[in-house]
Structures are given as structure tokens and as C-alpha cells.
Design an enzyme around this catalytic site. Structure first.
Site, PDB file in Angstrom:
ATOM      1  N   ASN A  28       0.855  -1.057  -0.209  1.00 51.21           N
ATOM      2  CA  ASN A  28       0.002  -0.038  -0.008  1.00 51.21           C
ATOM      3  C   ASN A  28       0.850   1.428  -0.048  1.00 51.21           C
ATOM      4  O   ASN A  28       2.026   1.234   0.304  1.00 51.21           O
ATOM      5  CB  ASN A  28      -1.007  -0.121   1.177  1.00 51.21           C
ATOM      6  CG  ASN A  28      -2.223   0.816   0.957  1.00 51.21           C
ATOM      7  OD1 ASN A  28      -2.369   1.726  -0.016  1.00 51.21           O
ATOM      8  ND2 ASN A  28      -3.184   0.389   1.885  1.00 51.21           N
ATOM      9  N   SER A  31       3.367   1.879   2.897  1.00 52.14           N
ATOM     10  CA  SER A  31       3.599   0.617   3.541  1.00 52.14           C
ATOM     11  C   SER A  31       5.328   0.305   3.763  1.00 52.14           C
ATOM     12  O   SER A  31       5.668  -0.611   4.328  1.00 52.14           O
ATOM     13  CB  SER A  31       3.149  -0.557   2.744  1.00 52.14           C
ATOM     14  OG  SER A  31       3.706  -0.561   1.554  1.00 52.14           O
ATOM     15  N   GLU A 103       9.834  -0.974  -7.622  1.00 53.17           N
ATOM     16  CA  GLU A 103       9.106  -0.513  -6.811  1.00 53.17           C
ATOM     17  C   GLU A 103       7.779  -0.744  -7.535  1.00 53.17           C
ATOM     18  O   GLU A 103       7.591   0.122  -8.813  1.00 53.17           O
ATOM     19  CB  GLU A 103       9.420   0.953  -6.533  1.00 53.17           C
ATOM     20  CG  GLU A 103       8.280   1.426  -5.420  1.00 53.17           C
ATOM     21  CD  GLU A 103       8.813   2.735  -4.755  1.00 53.17           C
ATOM     22  OE1 GLU A 103       9.645   3.317  -5.039  1.00 53.17           O
ATOM     23  OE2 GLU A 103       8.132   3.176  -3.751  1.00 53.17           O
TER      24      GLU A 103
HETATM   25  P1  DGT Z   1       6.326   3.582   0.300  1.00 51.49           P
HETATM   26  O1  DGT Z   1       7.798   3.813   0.339  1.00 51.49           O
HETATM   27  O2  DGT Z   1       5.670   2.280   0.622  1.00 51.49           O
HETATM   28  O3  DGT Z   1       5.525   4.618   1.179  1.00 51.49           O
HETATM   29  O4  DGT Z   1       5.611   4.124  -1.059  1.00 51.49           O
HETATM   30  P2  DGT Z   1       5.443   5.359  -1.841  1.00 51.49           P
HETATM   31  O5  DGT Z   1       4.078   5.933  -1.076  1.00 51.49           O
HETATM   32  O6  DGT Z   1       6.485   6.387  -1.790  1.00 51.49           O
HETATM   33  O7  DGT Z   1       5.063   4.920  -3.118  1.00 51.49           O
HETATM   34  P3  DGT Z   1       3.743   4.307  -3.788  1.00 51.49           P
HETATM   35  O8  DGT Z   1       4.006   3.509  -4.840  1.00 51.49           O
HETATM   36  O9  DGT Z   1       2.787   3.717  -2.849  1.00 51.49           O
HETATM   37  O10 DGT Z   1       3.123   5.780  -4.338  1.00 51.49           O
HETATM   38  C1  DGT Z   1       3.533   7.033  -4.784  1.00 51.49           C
HETATM   39  C2  DGT Z   1       2.275   7.627  -5.008  1.00 51.49           C
HETATM   40  O11 DGT Z   1       1.786   7.305  -6.301  1.00 51.49           O
HETATM   41  C3  DGT Z   1       1.043   7.590  -4.077  1.00 51.49           C
HETATM   42  O12 DGT Z   1       0.293   8.625  -3.844  1.00 51.49           O
HETATM   43  C4  DGT Z   1       0.191   6.651  -4.818  1.00 51.49           C
HETATM   44  C5  DGT Z   1       0.310   6.821  -6.276  1.00 51.49           C
HETATM   45  N1  DGT Z   1       0.535   5.667  -7.053  1.00 51.49           N
HETATM   46  C6  DGT Z   1       1.464   4.757  -7.546  1.00 51.49           C
HETATM   47  N2  DGT Z   1       0.979   3.933  -8.586  1.00 51.49           N
HETATM   48  C7  DGT Z   1      -0.316   4.387  -8.725  1.00 51.49           C
HETATM   49  C8  DGT Z   1      -1.116   4.024  -9.656  1.00 51.49           C
HETATM   50  O13 DGT Z   1      -0.917   3.078 -10.434  1.00 51.49           O
HETATM   51  N3  DGT Z   1      -2.338   4.507  -9.848  1.00 51.49           N
HETATM   52  C9  DGT Z   1      -2.678   5.510  -8.760  1.00 51.49           C
HETATM   53  N4  DGT Z   1      -3.915   6.350  -9.017  1.00 51.49           N
HETATM   54  N5  DGT Z   1      -1.628   6.084  -7.888  1.00 51.49           N
HETATM   55  C10 DGT Z   1      -0.578   5.333  -8.050  1.00 51.49           C
END
Ligand code: DGT
Length: 230
Positions: A28, A31, A103
Site C-alpha cells: 500500500n 507501507s 518498486e
Molecule cells: P512507500 O515507500 O511504501 O510509502 O511507497 P510510496 O508511497 O513512496 O510509493 P507508492 O507506490 O505507494 O506511491 C507513490 C504515489 O503514487 C502514491 O500517492 C500513490 C500513487 N500511485 C502509485 N501507483 C499508482 C497507480 O498506478 N495509480 C494511482 N492512482 N496512484 C498510484
């Protein structure tokens, strides 16, 4: 050298592509994927390829991540099309290292994020159909092979706390319902295995604990992950 989707370069061609062991790190928002990848960044033989978020935030000057969060109905198709394109690019990177860690993947983009937007009524039927057809075409024509999925499993409330703490302005209004629904989609896909096909074996690491304890867990799993690729 080959230009990576994130602007870096890495060696390619010298190693047999088939020998590269690809790990997709899933979980998530909040996460702990970045912490996991940071830990493995310094492990010899591992090449970490971060998610192309910086590209999503600057498409010829347009922050598509922000647009999507502000008005998902209007921008989800554009955003998810671009996510799919850039993720395909990451899957295609052929590094000189033995283990490639990425990632997320094109799979979670489709099975968790697109699905979440569609189920939440934020993606019209026609946009969902276009993204699905585009995804199916990629699956039939491109190499998106993954050897191992590391699923960082975390309580959505803990993810929310972490998101609030890091304070990325695009994510300011991410509601708990969005995180809960994304969590359920990850669980259905990777744990219950009752939604979409799982492209590789899944290693589950619970990341509810604080950073030092979670880092210890990563350390404990290091040799296991490295041995898979041997
Ligand atoms: P972490 O290190 O587990 O906290 O991960 P994050 O938050 O750095 O990385 P991630 O992949 O959960 O997401 C980065 C941002 O991009 C987050 O606001 C969700 C968004 N995101 C990532 N992939 C997608 C996608 O395919 N669709 C949508 N709507 N949002 C996405």
C-alpha cells in the site's frame, strides 16, 4: 549503457538478460517500499529501480499525480495510461546486475490502482475498457516477467499515519477509505489469491512496526531473497 526511465543509466547487454532475477516490491501507499529499497540499494549485486513518480509529477510541466488526486474522474485515464507506459519501461530495463528490484509493477498498477478507481466509480466503463485492453496488449507483446514479489503488508491506519508524517502535498487528502480499499485489493490479489493471477511467488513481510524493527526484518530476509536468485 542504457537510459533508465528514471533518468539514470545502467550497463546492459553484457549480461544474459535471462539471468537477471527481477523482484517487484509491492504494498500500500506508506507501507515502507522506499525504506525496503533503500536498504537493498547498498547490497552488492542488487540494482534498485525506483518507481517513476518523478516522471508522473512532470509530464511536460504537468503534475499528473496531483491532477489525479484533485479530480480523479477527469484525470484517471490520462494518469493510469502514463503509469502503464512508464512501468512498461521499467520492466524493460535490462541491468548489468544480477538482481533487479523494482518498486511496484505494471501488475499492481492494473490490479490494485486501476481496479480501485473503477470500483470507486472514479473511472468510467469506457476508460476502464481502454486501460484493460492496453494492459492485455502489453501482456501479450512485451516482457513484464517478475521472479519474486515481496509484499510489504501493513495496516491501512499505519499507512495513513506515515503518509501524514511525510506530508507529500499531493497526498494530503488521501482518505482512509482509499487506503483500506487499496489494502483489500492487495490482499485479494497476493494473499487470498482470489482476484487476478499472481505472476510470481510471494514473500510477505509485515511492516506495521517502527522503522528500526522493520529494518531488522529486512536484514533477516536478505539472505533468503538473495538465495532465490542463486
Ligand atoms: P512507500 O515507500 O511504501 O510509502 O511507497 P510510496 O508511497 O513512496 O510509493 P507508492 O507506490 O505507494 O506511491 C507513490 C504515489 O503514487 C502514491 O500517492 C500513490 C500513487 N500511485 C502509485 N501507483 C499508482 C497507480 O498506478 N495509480 C494511482 N492512482 N496512484 C498510484
Amino acid at each position: 549503457t542504457k537510459q533508465l526511465i528514471n533518468g539514470n543509466t545502467c550497463k546492459s547487454g553484457e549480461e544474459d538478460e535471462n539471468k537477471i532475477f527481477t523482484v517487484a516490491v509491492e504494498g500500500n501507499i506508506g507501507s515502507g517500499k522506499s525504506t525496503f529499497l533503500k536498504y537493498f540499494e547498498n547490497v552488492p549485486g542488487v540494482e534498485v529501480i525506483p518507481e517513476p513518480v518523478s516522471k508522473w509529477k512532470d509530464v511536460n510541466g504537468h503534475n499528473t499525480l496531483d491532477l489525479m488526486y484533485k479530480d480523479a474522474n477527469r484525470w484517471s485515464l490520462a494518469f493510469q495510461s502514463y503509469v502503464q507506459l512508464t512501468m512498461m519501461g521499467v520492466h524493460n530495463v535490462n541491468c548489468g546486475s544480477k538482481i533487479k528490484m523494482m518498486e511496484r509493477s505494471i501488475y499492481s498498477a492494473r490490479y490494485c490502482f486501476v481496479e480501485n478507481l473503477y470500483k470507486g466509480g472514479l473511472l468510467p466503463d469506457v476508460d476502464y475498457a481502454i486501460l484493460s485492453e492496453f494492459y492485455d496488449w502489453i501482456q501479450s507483446n512485451e516482457n513484464t516477467h517478475v521472479d519474486l514479489i515481496v509484499y510489504l503488508q501493513s495496516d491501512p491506519l499505519i499507512c495513513q499515519e506515515r503518509i501524514q508524517m511525510r506530508n507529500r502535498y499531493e497526498e494530503k487528502k488521501v482518505p482512509i477509505e482509499y487506503l483500506q480499499s487499496l489494502h483489500d485489493l492487495h490482499e485479494d490479489w497476493l494473499i487470498k489469491k482470489n482476484s487476478f493471477s499472481v505472476p510470481a511467488p510471494v514473500l510477505v513481510i509485515n511492516t506495521n512496526a517502527g522503522i528500526s524493527e522493520v529494518t531488522k526484518k529486512f536484514e533477516q530476509h536478505k539472505s533468503q531473497i538473495l538465495s532465490y536468485s542463486a
